[in-house]
Design a protein around this motif. Structure first.
Motif, short mmCIF file in Angstrom:
data_model
loop_
_atom_site.label_atom_id
_atom_site.label_comp_id
_atom_site.label_asym_id
_atom_site.label_seq_id
_atom_site.Cartn_x
_atom_site.Cartn_y
_atom_site.Cartn_z
N TRP A 17 -6.71 2.99 -42.06
CA TRP A 17 -7.59 3.75 -42.95
C TRP A 17 -8.58 4.57 -42.14
CZ3 TRP A 17 -12.80 4.21 -43.71
CH2 TRP A 17 -13.21 4.84 -44.89
N VAL A 18 -9.17 3.99 -41.10
CA VAL A 18 -10.11 4.72 -40.26
C VAL A 18 -9.45 5.97 -39.67
CG1 VAL A 18 -11.39 4.60 -38.07
CG2 VAL A 18 -11.56 2.74 -39.73
N MET A 19 -8.19 5.85 -39.32
CA MET A 19 -7.47 6.98 -38.75
C MET A 19 -7.03 7.98 -39.82
SD MET A 19 -5.14 4.75 -36.08
CE MET A 19 -4.42 6.14 -35.21
N ALA A 20 -6.58 7.48 -40.97
CA ALA A 20 -5.92 8.34 -41.96
C ALA A 20 -6.85 8.91 -43.02
CB ALA A 20 -4.81 7.55 -42.65
N ALA A 21 -7.97 8.26 -43.30
CA ALA A 21 -8.84 8.70 -44.39
C ALA A 21 -9.36 10.11 -44.12
CB ALA A 21 -10.01 7.74 -44.55
N PRO A 36 -11.02 17.58 -37.20
CA PRO A 36 -10.15 17.97 -38.31
C PRO A 36 -9.25 16.82 -38.75
CG PRO A 36 -10.13 19.63 -36.57
CD PRO A 36 -10.83 18.42 -36.00
N ASP A 37 -8.98 16.78 -40.05
CA ASP A 37 -8.07 15.75 -40.57
C ASP A 37 -6.72 15.83 -39.88
OD1 ASP A 37 -10.04 14.92 -42.28
OD2 ASP A 37 -9.21 15.91 -44.06
N ALA A 38 -6.28 17.03 -39.53
CA ALA A 38 -4.97 17.18 -38.89
C ALA A 38 -4.93 16.49 -37.54
CB ALA A 38 -4.64 18.67 -38.72
N VAL A 39 -6.05 16.48 -36.81
CA VAL A 39 -6.11 15.78 -35.53
C VAL A 39 -5.94 14.28 -35.74
CG1 VAL A 39 -7.64 15.17 -33.62
CG2 VAL A 39 -7.50 17.54 -34.40
N CYS A 40 -6.59 13.76 -36.79
CA CYS A 40 -6.45 12.33 -37.10
C CYS A 40 -5.02 12.01 -37.52
CB CYS A 40 -7.43 11.95 -38.20
SG CYS A 40 -9.17 12.11 -37.74
N ARG A 41 -4.42 12.87 -38.34
CA ARG A 41 -3.04 12.62 -38.78
C ARG A 41 -2.07 12.65 -37.60
NH1 ARG A 41 -4.59 16.11 -43.12
NH2 ARG A 41 -3.53 17.85 -42.10
N SER A 208 -15.13 17.89 -49.01
CA SER A 208 -13.69 18.10 -48.87
C SER A 208 -12.97 17.85 -50.19
CB SER A 208 -13.13 17.16 -47.80
OG SER A 208 -11.71 17.16 -47.83
N VAL A 209 -12.03 18.72 -50.51
CA VAL A 209 -11.25 18.52 -51.73
C VAL A 209 -10.35 17.29 -51.60
CG1 VAL A 209 -11.29 20.95 -52.37
CG2 VAL A 209 -9.44 20.10 -50.92
N GLN A 210 -10.14 16.82 -50.39
CA GLN A 210 -9.29 15.66 -50.15
C GLN A 210 -10.06 14.34 -50.13
OE1 GLN A 210 -6.06 16.17 -50.01
NE2 GLN A 210 -6.25 18.41 -50.00
N HIS A 211 -11.37 14.37 -50.35
CA HIS A 211 -12.18 13.16 -50.14
C HIS A 211 -11.78 12.05 -51.10
CE1 HIS A 211 -14.50 14.69 -53.60
NE2 HIS A 211 -14.99 13.47 -53.72
N LEU A 212 -12.01 10.82 -50.67
CA LEU A 212 -11.71 9.65 -51.49
C LEU A 212 -12.83 9.46 -52.51
CD1 LEU A 212 -10.57 7.23 -48.64
CD2 LEU A 212 -9.14 8.70 -50.09
N SER A 213 -12.43 9.15 -53.74
CA SER A 213 -13.44 9.09 -54.80
C SER A 213 -13.20 7.91 -55.73
CB SER A 213 -13.44 10.38 -55.62
OG SER A 213 -12.20 10.57 -56.28
N GLY A 214 -14.29 7.47 -56.36
CA GLY A 214 -14.27 6.44 -57.38
C GLY A 214 -15.31 6.79 -58.43
#
Length: 303
Positions: A17-21, A36-41, A208-214
């Motif tokens: 999760w730390v890597m992929a979130a 960037p998220d792409a670097v983490c992916r 970010s439009v990709q952010h995790l939400s609840g």
């Protein structure tokens, strides 16, 4: 985050999760300093064989975490990130939580200094946050923490304007292995954002439009009508990262029992709770929704 379902060990799942979130901030807003998220992916894809093996034999990660007294959420996040850099990035960790002093006064700290495979010295500032949106018109200032006076705009500004500029200060340069060496500074700001229960999500444009939400609600004020068939769990702080998975119903409650437990909690204790609703998929219970439940007198402005 369906990738997380591949991993059975909870600590390994949190590492993934730390890597992929996704980061909380839009990459256009943090273009000059965010990782960037792409670097983490890409890093995750390269490390996948090691992660799958670690999931089968997770003792090294468990021992790593235990050795770092990771009882607080922020320290747990840092321990996972340090493992990522040390074991899965193909580079070398130079220092973690390195204090920066002006004389005898500590003026800052490098979260992580590490050298990548190309030999570049990287400075990463890392933070994991859980904010509730209380004022859509306030932008980033409308996202606040549950227990502190923390706000997303303040955290973002502190990362951008102070923490990432540490290597440009005389004291910061003096703390480096080589004061003349160029440093590539970037921030990782990850976590979850929570929106008023039952309302459409209207995120700040910088998010970010990709952010995790609840979602979030005030107990006893907002009617809570979750989907039927779910089982519920109050999440301990060290289970706040990745979505919950369970092979059985141990520790889970039905809707009626859960509501009664919440009523008892808020009659005796004012602490907000992060809760998760799980649905069954085959032989596994998997999180399908999460939210904060706060007491009626919770201060929206956290002042």
């Amino acid at each position: 985050m369906n990738l997380l379902q591949t991993f059975h060990d909870a600590r390994v799942r949190d590492l993934v999760w730390v890597m992929a979130a996704p980061g909380l901030m839009s990459e256009s807003v943090a273009a000059d300093f965010g990782v960037p998220d792409a670097v983490c992916r890409d890093a995750l894809a390269r490390a996948m064989p090691q992660l799958l093996e670690l999931d089968r034999h997770p003792a090294p990660l468990h021992d790593w975490i235990a050795a770092r007294s990771s009882h607080r959420l922020g320290r747990y996040f840092e321990a996972l990130l340090e493992y990522w850099i040390s074991h899965l990035m193909g580079g070398q960790l130079v220092a973690a939580n390195l204090p920066v002093k002006a004389g005898d006064i500590v003026i800052g700290e490098y979260d992580f200094l590490w050298r990548d495979a190309a030999g570049v010295l990287n400075h990463w500032e890392a933070s994991v946050k859980f904010y509730l949106q209380v004022d859509v018109a306030a932008g980033l200032a409308g996202y606040v923490g549950t227990f502190t006076r923390d706000r997303l705009d303040l955290k973002f500004g502190h990362l951008r304007d102070k923490q990432l500029k540490l290597a440009a200060t005389p004291a910061g340069m003096a703390a480096l292995p080589d004061a003349e060496e160029a440093v590539s500074a970037h921030a990782l700001l990850k976590g979850w954002l929570f929106y008023p229960y039952g309302e459409a999500i209207v995120a700040a444009p910088e998010v970010s439009v990709q952010h995790l939400s609840g979602w979030w609600l005030r107990w006893g004020e907002t009617p809570f009508t979750p989907p039927s068939g779910l089982h519920w769990k109050v999440l301990p702080r060290l289970e706040w990262f990745s979505p919950v998975m369970s092979q059985n119903l141990e520790g889970l409650q039905t809707g009626a029992n859960f509501s009664a437990a919440l009523a008892t909690h808020f009659a005796m204790d004012g602490a907000p709770l992060l809760v998760a609703g799980l649905a069954t998929t085959g032989n596994t219970w998997q999180e399908v929704t999460r939210g904060f439940v706060v007491p009626q007198d919770w201060n929206l402005r956290n002042t």
